[in-house]
Design a protein around this motif. Structure first.
Motif, mmCIF file in Angstrom:
data_model
loop_
_atom_site.group_PDB
_atom_site.id
_atom_site.type_symbol
_atom_site.label_atom_id
_atom_site.label_comp_id
_atom_site.label_asym_id
_atom_site.label_seq_id
_atom_site.Cartn_x
_atom_site.Cartn_y
_atom_site.Cartn_z
ATOM 1 N N PHE A 175 -3.737 -16.892 34.065
ATOM 2 C CA PHE A 175 -4.049 -15.782 32.789
ATOM 3 C C PHE A 175 -3.565 -14.430 33.312
ATOM 4 N N LEU A 179 -5.225 -12.388 27.963
ATOM 5 C CA LEU A 179 -6.480 -12.971 27.748
ATOM 6 C C LEU A 179 -7.623 -12.228 27.516
ATOM 7 N N ARG A 188 -9.037 -17.404 25.215
ATOM 8 C CA ARG A 188 -10.146 -17.600 25.938
ATOM 9 C C ARG A 188 -10.755 -18.915 25.983
ATOM 10 N N ALA A 191 -9.234 -21.102 28.269
ATOM 11 C CA ALA A 191 -9.389 -20.561 29.938
ATOM 12 C C ALA A 191 -10.932 -21.017 30.118
ATOM 13 N N LEU A 199 -7.392 -22.252 38.260
ATOM 14 C CA LEU A 199 -7.276 -20.969 37.744
ATOM 15 C C LEU A 199 -6.600 -19.950 38.604
ATOM 16 N N LEU A 230 -12.018 -13.007 32.524
ATOM 17 C CA LEU A 230 -11.999 -14.220 32.824
ATOM 18 C C LEU A 230 -13.306 -14.754 33.254
ATOM 19 N N THR A 233 -15.878 -14.791 30.279
ATOM 20 C CA THR A 233 -15.326 -15.831 29.347
ATOM 21 C C THR A 233 -16.082 -17.365 29.873
ATOM 22 N N ARG A 234 -16.068 -17.241 31.571
ATOM 23 C CA ARG A 234 -16.609 -18.445 31.836
ATOM 24 C C ARG A 234 -18.023 -18.418 32.171
ATOM 25 N N THR A 245 -10.394 -17.844 42.481
ATOM 26 C CA THR A 245 -9.171 -17.659 42.077
ATOM 27 C C THR A 245 -8.181 -17.250 43.306
#
Length: 268
Positions: A175, A179, A188, A191, A199, A230, A233-234, A245
């Protein structure tokens, strides 16, 4: 520690300031970068930058925009160029039906050639996909049936079906600053669904600067902004997103020495 898995440091946007650019990235916690080749015929310039900086690596390949101009370059040539220790990926190659700057059959042909290079070398294929979800999914499924190859869908902005097909086939999903854009709710949501171990984050610099820098020139330091969104979002911490990541990067980009990871930032 963060990794910018996709930037274009050879572009003229960065002429005269690459040392400062890389220093700013390190100050932001972005300790590794992969500068991506878009013209095989311009690969020497890409490689020269990777050779100059210890924390920069590169790929070799032809962007779909250039698939017509560089048509006919065989997998064997890509494979030979990839033997350099600083070359850690193949591509970027793929399908771009939004701009259609090259004939679609040339794009598909080039993609399949790059897949063969990735399959033979074991280096990850960096895939560019824009407005070509169905054809991309079909080619990936067909080629994976001929023999597995490592790959990632870079700068993901496609639909959920392609993301899930990629995950099903063993691909990673990266991403970019897209994003973070206000109208990227659907992206999103995708994601949030991607398995944590698939990811990656990137800038695609000099393009697609994240909020609040949108509209300005992007640079590797801004990877941290995308990683923060990110993480939000998660529902995980920024530290956990950086750890995950980075671990994913080293698992996929296996040619990059693990010794470059900071202690405790990525699993050994």
């Amino acid at each position: 520690m963060l990794v910018d898995s996709h930037c274009h440091l050879d572009f003229p946007d960065f002429d005269g300031e690459r040392p400062d650019l890389i220093a700013r990235a390190k100050d932001a916690g972005v300790d590794l970068m992969v500068t991506i080749c878009t013209h095989i015929r311009k690969f020497p310039q890409v490689l020269a930058i990777a050779e100059e900086f210890p924390n920069v690596f590169c790929s070799v390949g032809t962007h779909p925009h250039n698939a017509g101009a560089e048509r006919g370059i065989p997998a064997e040539e890509i494979i030979a160029l990839s033997q350099h220790p600083k070359v850690v990926a193949i591509g970027e190659a793929g399908l771009d039906y939004f701009y259609d700057k090259a004939p679609r059959d040339a794009q598909a042909e080039g993609l399949r050639i790059h897949i063969e290079a990735a399959r033979q070398t074991g280096l990850p294929l960096v895939i560019h996909a824009r407005d070509a979800d169905a054809d991309m999914a079909a080619i990936l499924e067909d080629e994976m049936g001929k023999g597995a190859f490592p790959a990632l869908l870079h700068c993901f902005s496609s639909g959920r079906d392609l993301a899930m097909k990629g995950v099903e086939l063993g691909l990673y999903v990266s991403f970019s600053g897209i994003l973070t854009f206000k109208r990227s709710d659907d992206l999103r949501a995708i994601a949030k669904e991607i398995p944590a171990d698939r990811l990656l984050v990137e800038t695609d610099a000099p393009y697609l600067a994240p909020q609040p820098r949108r509209g300005k020139r992007n640079e590797p330091a801004y990877t941290a902004m995308t990683a923060a969104v990110l993480a939000e979002t998660r529902g995980v911490s920024e530290a956990e997103m950086a750890r995950q990541t980075t671990e994913n990067f080293f698992r996929l980009f296996q040619k990059v020495p693990r010794s470059l990871a900071k202690t405790g930032s990525a699993a050994a």
